[in-house]
Design an enzyme around this catalytic site. Structure first.
Site, PDB file in Angstrom:
ATOM      1  N   GLU A  89      30.624  38.096  32.246  1.00 31.98           N
ATOM      2  CA  GLU A  89      30.565  38.527  30.846  1.00 31.98           C
ATOM      3  C   GLU A  89      29.797  39.848  30.676  1.00 31.98           C
ATOM      4  OE1 GLU A  89      29.224  35.256  28.411  1.00 31.98           O
ATOM      5  OE2 GLU A  89      31.107  34.170  28.672  1.00 31.98           O
ATOM      6  N   GLU A 116      36.203  29.725  31.936  1.00 29.10           N
ATOM      7  CA  GLU A 116      35.281  28.748  31.329  1.00 29.10           C
ATOM      8  C   GLU A 116      35.873  28.252  30.031  1.00 29.10           C
ATOM      9  OE1 GLU A 116      31.271  29.873  30.502  1.00 29.10           O
ATOM     10  OE2 GLU A 116      30.918  30.753  32.485  1.00 29.10           O
TER      11      GLU A 116
END
Length: 364
Positions: free
Chosen positions: A122, A266
């Protein structure tokens, strides 16, 4: 006519990239993230026993811990290791350090089926612009190290949060955020050349928590619902995860990468939360994860990419008691710290549980 060495080097690199076959780093449609920010979870060898008993083959970790790599040796489990964010700048500026890292954490474990290296997590959705600038260089240096060491079948990726998008509703409106796009497009160009997918962390749980008054919770949980209609694309969505995936596909198409695959690295639902996290319940977590398994077992794509079978890594194996943040952050596990199930979606766990067992035959 004399040809410069620089030209020959660049031409050789182009040939290498152009003729590099696409690396497959995912078997079936279902995988899991093995997070270890906890002081009470089972040892890696017991985790291997748990995963094999649950028939979960695709596993991601967030580092390259040698105790885990040793435990996975010879098991047949397919493992994606992580280069933590704290190493990305160093790997970007020093190719020798990247080579050493790959030698010590991949090549040194020939019997561990390491199928991928995730470069950070991220990063482009975060606030460290220097880290943004380092991501592509790190990815290239790690990739080049795998080639130099002749490590075949190791896919290079990085996972993005939805913060990289300017707007994702409706899906057809999605583009990459201004400022992020100048770093994203060169990265996508490189990943396109080496056959890597676009990896997205997508949480209907978080989206619902942010707008509980406007989002139907059934839509987030794969339950029966009217869904939404995207007026521009004229596509209908009966669940939020498919919409989130297609939003990413639209952003990729806008950026010029229509053929790139999206993989969910995820997703999950918290089973417990703080007072202001009312949706974080055992019932909702069970519903989301059970319905997610059913959806993946169908081996189908999304409304925009019906032939691109969706692949997902669920978050996560365990509740992680040492994670910072709200209570929900510590309660995404399918299993409790002792290895028993958090709730029943068809797995038995390492220990018996008081929950009734449900027999599932979902081949994902």
């Amino acid at each position: 006519m004399r040809i410069s060495r620089l030209f020959l080097f660049r031409f050789s690199l182009w040939l290498l990239l152009f003729f590099t076959p696409k690396v497959k780093a995912f078997t079936g449609t279902y995988g899991i993230n093995y997070g270890r920010i906890a002081d009470n979870i089972p040892t890696p060898d017991k985790v291997v026993t748990l995963l094999r008993a649950s028939k979960i083959k695709n596993v991601r970790i967030y580092d390259a811990d040698h105790s885990v790599l040793n435990a996975f040796s010879g098991t047949g489990l397919e493992l994606v290791v992580g280069l933590p964010n704290g190493f990305v700048k160093e790997m970007s500026t020093n190719a020798d350090h990247a080579l050493t890292w790959v030698k010590e954490n991949v090549q040194a474990f020939p019997k561990t089926n390491i199928v991928g290296i995730a470069i950070g997590n991220e990063i482009l959705g975060g606030s460290d612009v220097d880290l943004w600038a380092a991501l592509l260089g790190a990815a290239k240096n790690i990739y080049n190290a795998t080639k130099e060491l002749q490590l075949k079948g190791v896919q290079i990726t990085t996972a993005h949060s939805q913060a990289v998008f300017a707007d994702s509703y409706p899906p057809s409106s999605c583009i990459f955020k201004e400022g992020v796009d100048q770093y994203m497009k060169p990265l996508l160009e490189f990943f396109s050349q080496i056959g890597s997918p676009f990896c997205l962390n997508a949480y209907p749980f978080l989206a619902y928590m942010g707008s509980p008054d406007t989002i139907d919770i059934n839509y987030a949980l794969f339950q029966s619902t009217d869904g939404i209609d995207d007026k521009k694309s004229k596509l209908h969505y009966d669940n939020m995860l498919d919409a989130q995936v297609d939003a990413a596909y639209y952003a990729l198409e806008d950026a010029g990468f229509k053929k790139m695959e999206v993989i969910i690295t995820e997703t999950g639902w918290a089973s417990r939360g703080d007072d202001n996290e009312a949706a974080a319940t055992v019932d909702n977590a069970r519903t989301y994860n059970f319905n997610l398994r059913k959806r993946l077992a169908k081996k189908k794509g999304t409304p925009l990419r019906p032939k691109m079978v969706l692949k997902v890594y669920v978050f996560a194996v365990f509740n992680e008691n040492s994670k910072p943040g709200p209570t929900s952050e510590r309660n995404f596990g399918l299993f409790k710290a002792d290895g028993s199930i958090s709730y029943d979606i068809g797995y038995s766990g390492l220990k018996s549980s008081s929950a009734p067992s449900t027999v599932l035959s979902l081949k994902v």
